[in-house]
Design an enzyme around this catalytic site. Structure first.
Site, PDB file in Angstrom:
ATOM      1  N   GLY A   1       0.010   6.085  -0.178  1.00  0.00           N
ATOM      2  CA  GLY A   1       0.890   4.987   0.226  1.00  0.00           C
ATOM      3  C   GLY A   1       0.490   3.614  -0.276  1.00  0.00           C
TER       4      GLY A   1
ATOM      5  N   ARG B   1       2.112  -2.960   4.741  1.00  0.00           N
ATOM      6  CA  ARG B   1       3.272  -3.829   4.487  1.00  0.00           C
ATOM      7  C   ARG B   1       3.221  -5.037   5.418  1.00  0.00           C
ATOM      8  NH1 ARG B   1       6.785   1.537   4.186  1.00  0.00           N
ATOM      9  NH2 ARG B   1       5.157   2.002   5.692  1.00  0.00           N
TER      10      ARG B   1
ATOM     11  N   GLY C   1      -2.219   2.826  -2.333  1.00  0.00           N
ATOM     12  CA  GLY C   1      -2.627   2.870  -3.742  1.00  0.00           C
ATOM     13  C   GLY C   1      -1.438   2.859  -4.684  1.00  0.00           C
TER      14      GLY C   1
ATOM     15  N   ARG D   1      -9.224   3.776  11.251  1.00  0.00           N
ATOM     16  CA  ARG D   1     -10.595   4.316  11.318  1.00  0.00           C
ATOM     17  C   ARG D   1     -11.592   3.346  10.699  1.00  0.00           C
ATOM     18  NH1 ARG D   1      -9.127   9.716   8.391  1.00  0.00           N
ATOM     19  NH2 ARG D   1      -7.227  10.111   9.553  1.00  0.00           N
TER      20      ARG D   1
ATOM     21  N   HIS E   1      -8.853  15.286   1.642  1.00  0.00           N
ATOM     22  CA  HIS E   1      -7.845  14.883   0.633  1.00  0.00           C
ATOM     23  C   HIS E   1      -8.098  15.562  -0.716  1.00  0.00           C
ATOM     24  CE1 HIS E   1      -7.568  10.744   2.868  1.00  0.00           C
ATOM     25  NE2 HIS E   1      -6.564  11.519   3.273  1.00  0.00           N
TER      26      HIS E   1
ATOM     27  N   ASN F   1       2.658  22.282   6.136  1.00  0.00           N
ATOM     28  CA  ASN F   1       1.535  21.421   6.528  1.00  0.00           C
ATOM     29  C   ASN F   1       1.645  21.220   8.037  1.00  0.00           C
ATOM     30  OD1 ASN F   1      -0.309  19.431   7.007  1.00  0.00           O
ATOM     31  ND2 ASN F   1       0.407  18.064   5.385  1.00  0.00           N
TER      32      ASN F   1
ATOM     33  N   ARG G   1      -1.365  24.296   4.007  1.00  0.00           N
ATOM     34  CA  ARG G   1      -2.446  23.316   3.891  1.00  0.00           C
ATOM     35  C   ARG G   1      -3.407  23.548   5.056  1.00  0.00           C
ATOM     36  NH1 ARG G   1      -2.826  17.460   6.352  1.00  0.00           N
ATOM     37  NH2 ARG G   1      -4.751  16.817   5.349  1.00  0.00           N
TER      38      ARG G   1
ATOM     39  N   GLU H   1       0.703  16.404  -3.033  1.00  0.00           N
ATOM     40  CA  GLU H   1      -0.093  17.493  -2.473  1.00  0.00           C
ATOM     41  C   GLU H   1       0.734  18.767  -2.320  1.00  0.00           C
ATOM     42  OE1 GLU H   1      -1.268  14.335   0.232  1.00  0.00           O
ATOM     43  OE2 GLU H   1      -3.174  15.373   0.516  1.00  0.00           O
TER      44      GLU H   1
ATOM     45  N   GLY I   1      -4.294   5.718   1.684  1.00  0.00           N
ATOM     46  CA  GLY I   1      -3.139   5.863   2.564  1.00  0.00           C
ATOM     47  C   GLY I   1      -3.558   5.383   3.940  1.00  0.00           C
ATOM     48  N   ASN I   2      -2.965   5.958   4.951  1.00  0.00           N
ATOM     49  CA  ASN I   2      -3.408   5.656   6.299  1.00  0.00           C
ATOM     50  C   ASN I   2      -4.846   6.124   6.480  1.00  0.00           C
ATOM     51  OD1 ASN I   2      -2.851   4.545   8.688  1.00  0.00           O
ATOM     52  ND2 ASN I   2      -1.259   6.024   9.243  1.00  0.00           N
ATOM     53  N   GLY I   3      -5.091   7.362   6.042  1.00  0.00           N
ATOM     54  CA  GLY I   3      -6.460   7.835   5.836  1.00  0.00           C
ATOM     55  C   GLY I   3      -6.792   7.490   4.397  1.00  0.00           C
TER      56      GLY I   3
HETATM   57  P1  ADP Z   1      -0.953   9.170   5.311  1.00  0.00           P
HETATM   58  O1  ADP Z   1      -0.427  10.355   4.498  1.00  0.00           O
HETATM   59  O2  ADP Z   1      -2.446   9.107   5.419  1.00  0.00           O
HETATM   60  O3  ADP Z   1      -0.251   8.925   6.594  1.00  0.00           O
HETATM   61  P2  ADP Z   1       0.335   7.556   3.254  1.00  0.00           P
HETATM   62  O4  ADP Z   1      -0.267   7.947   1.967  1.00  0.00           O
HETATM   63  O5  ADP Z   1       1.728   7.967   3.554  1.00  0.00           O
HETATM   64  O6  ADP Z   1      -0.641   7.875   4.455  1.00  0.00           O
HETATM   65  O7  ADP Z   1       0.259   5.949   3.329  1.00  0.00           O
HETATM   66  C1  ADP Z   1       0.774   5.268   4.419  1.00  0.00           C
HETATM   67  C2  ADP Z   1       0.509   3.793   4.261  1.00  0.00           C
HETATM   68  O8  ADP Z   1       0.970   3.330   2.984  1.00  0.00           O
HETATM   69  C3  ADP Z   1       1.306   2.972   5.270  1.00  0.00           C
HETATM   70  O9  ADP Z   1       0.584   2.815   6.452  1.00  0.00           O
HETATM   71  C4  ADP Z   1       1.446   1.665   4.562  1.00  0.00           C
HETATM   72  O10 ADP Z   1       0.364   0.856   4.975  1.00  0.00           O
HETATM   73  C5  ADP Z   1       1.288   1.956   3.100  1.00  0.00           C
HETATM   74  N1  ADP Z   1       2.482   1.635   2.337  1.00  0.00           N
HETATM   75  C6  ADP Z   1       3.611   2.342   2.196  1.00  0.00           C
HETATM   76  N2  ADP Z   1       4.516   1.678   1.445  1.00  0.00           N
HETATM   77  C7  ADP Z   1       3.934   0.498   1.106  1.00  0.00           C
HETATM   78  C8  ADP Z   1       4.352  -0.642   0.343  1.00  0.00           C
HETATM   79  N3  ADP Z   1       5.551  -0.690  -0.210  1.00  0.00           N
HETATM   80  N4  ADP Z   1       3.462  -1.673   0.201  1.00  0.00           N
HETATM   81  C9  ADP Z   1       2.250  -1.622   0.755  1.00  0.00           C
HETATM   82  N5  ADP Z   1       1.813  -0.582   1.494  1.00  0.00           N
HETATM   83  C10 ADP Z   1       2.633   0.460   1.667  1.00  0.00           C
END
Ligand code: ADP
Length: 397
Positions: free
Chosen positions: A331, A285, A333, A240, A179, A7, A90, A384, A209-211
């Site tokens: 993350g 978090r 979810g 975003r 995604h 990736n 990817r 993924e 997630g972040n996205g």
């Molecule tokens: P991406 O792949 O888009 O960077 P991720 O799916 O890894 O994103 O998700 C990242 C986000 O998940 C983090 O910014 C954080 O906000 C959230 N996250 C991770 N662990 C936790 C947790 N234990 N509780 C709440 N949110 C979390």
């Protein structure tokens, strides 16, 4: 067969080596700060993470380091490169050309180049990764797995914008969605978890997630998704904005005396829950800590984020004429009981009833709705890399 999953971003490269038979992760890691200074970390299957600061001027060097890490005499997981049977890449944007994963040849590379103006930050980096692997592993078959492919089944009414049709015809301006690998993996896994036939289920997947994006999957096909021409549309995300009135762009440009690039930067990097919280954080978090401590900005950010997700779920239930299950992944979810709870509490009208105890789950597959809930709510950790390895195996075995 051992499959290397790559990736490749503009300054980073994530990798995993997966055994296609057992689906075990034999090793994984990340090259960061490519072209800046350079750092690689590698975790052998059952070992500890090894981090090394080392010069990584370009992606060719990054691939060299990945191979070195995988074949290292002490901490490596394979004896030689010959053990790698195929590579899965990817690719962010496949435009309208790619509706599924494909074996990479020169025509595919050319086609990925052709749609690069739709993802100018991502596709060129993905192509550099392909070229670097071809150089390091000549003759090894490679597969391209597109973030957009799963959404190509969307009907015209879902993918068209209400703009002159000629703009679609000339420039292919439409909604693509991203995604896709995650939405596909999670919706299939949900059907397995419920013991139901994938081709008979109406599923809404919330990849938070972040996205972040939501998709509607009806009878095994994606019929709508929240991201558009680019990943800026749809949900409120980490930084975003998601959906806004397009006129906001010109309005901020005039008021703040900035150009288009700066306005876009605000929408991509300074908005979302980060901007809404008053620049507290984009990380849920931190936002949850603030929420629980009564911080007004964090409460505002989380509530606005959840409202938007619930609104999309409602509209996708309308798009599919019903919904059987709602899945939370990525993350937030997978790890955010608070967010899942606030969203589901808005969905009582659909017959959604969350089980507050079950919902305390973090990062594990679980049904988190009550037995009486008309719509099943599931936590399904996404994978993924495994989905990319499966497609690669399928096309190369
Ligand atoms: P991406 O792949 O888009 O960077 P991720 O799916 O890894 O994103 O998700 C990242 C986000 O998940 C983090 O910014 C954080 O906000 C959230 N996250 C991770 N662990 C936790 C947790 N234990 N509780 C709440 N949110 C979390």
């Amino acid at each position: 067969m051992k499959i290397l999953v790559i990736n490749c971003g503009s300054s980073s490269l994530k990798f995993q080596l997966i055994d296609s038979e057992t689906e075990a992760v034999l090793g994984k890691g990340l090259c960061e700060r490519i072209g800046i200074d350079g750092r690689i970390n590698f975790t052998p299957g059952d070992g500890d993470k090894i981090t090394k600061d080392t010069s990584i001027p370009d992606h060719n060097k990054a691939i060299e380091l990945v191979i070195e890490a995988l074949t290292d005499a002490n901490t490596g997981v394979i004896k030689s490169l010959e053990e790698i049977g195929a590579v899965g890449h990817r690719i962010v944007h496949g435009g309208e050309k790619f509706t599924k994963s494909v074996v990479i040849d020169e025509d595919v590379i050319k086609a990925i180049e052709e749609v690069s103006d739709l993802a100018p930050l991502h596709n060129p980096a993905n192509l550099i990764g392909i070229r670097a692997c071809q150089k390091a592993m000549p003759g090894v078959p490679m597969v391209a797995v597109f973030d957009t492919a799963f959404h190509q089944t969307m009907p015209e009414e879902a993918f068209l914008y209400g703009i002159p049709y000629t703009l679609y015809e000339k420039y292919k301006i439409r909604r693509y969605g991203f995604h896709g690998t995650s939405h596909s993996y999670v919706s299939k896994r949900a059907a397995e978890m419920l013991g139901k036939d994938y081709s008979e289920l109406k599923t809404i997947v919330c990849h938070l997630g972040n996205g972040a994006s939501v998709s509607a999957v009806k009878n095994g096909k994606c019929v709508d998704t929240s991201m558009g021409l680019t990943p800026l549309e749809g949900l409120i995300m980490g930084t975003r904005s998601g959906d806004i009135d397009p006129s906001v762009v010109e309005f901020i440009m005039k008021k703040e005396g900035i150009d288009v690039a700066e306005a876009e930067n605000i929408l991509n990097k300074k908005s979302g829950v980060y901007g809404l919280s008053g620049d507290v954080s984009s990380d849920f978090r931190d936002l949850e800590d603030g929420y629980n401590a009564g911080d007004k900005g964090c409460i505002r950010a989380i509530n606005t984020f959840c409202y938007r997700v619930a609104k999309y779920i409602g509209s996708y239930a309308a798009a599919m004429d019903g919904v059987d299950c709602i899945c939370f992944t990525a993350g937030v979810g997978e790890n955010g009981p608070l967010v899942r709870n606030i969203i589901c509490e808005r969905l009582g009208f659909l017959g959604v009833e969350i089980d507050k105890d079950a919902n305390e789950v973090h990062g594990k597959e679980k049904v988190v709705s009550t037995d009486a809930s008309k719509v099943k709510v599931l936590v399904v950790p996404t994978n993924e890399e495994l989905a990319i390895a499966r497609d690669t195996n399928e096309l190369c075995k």
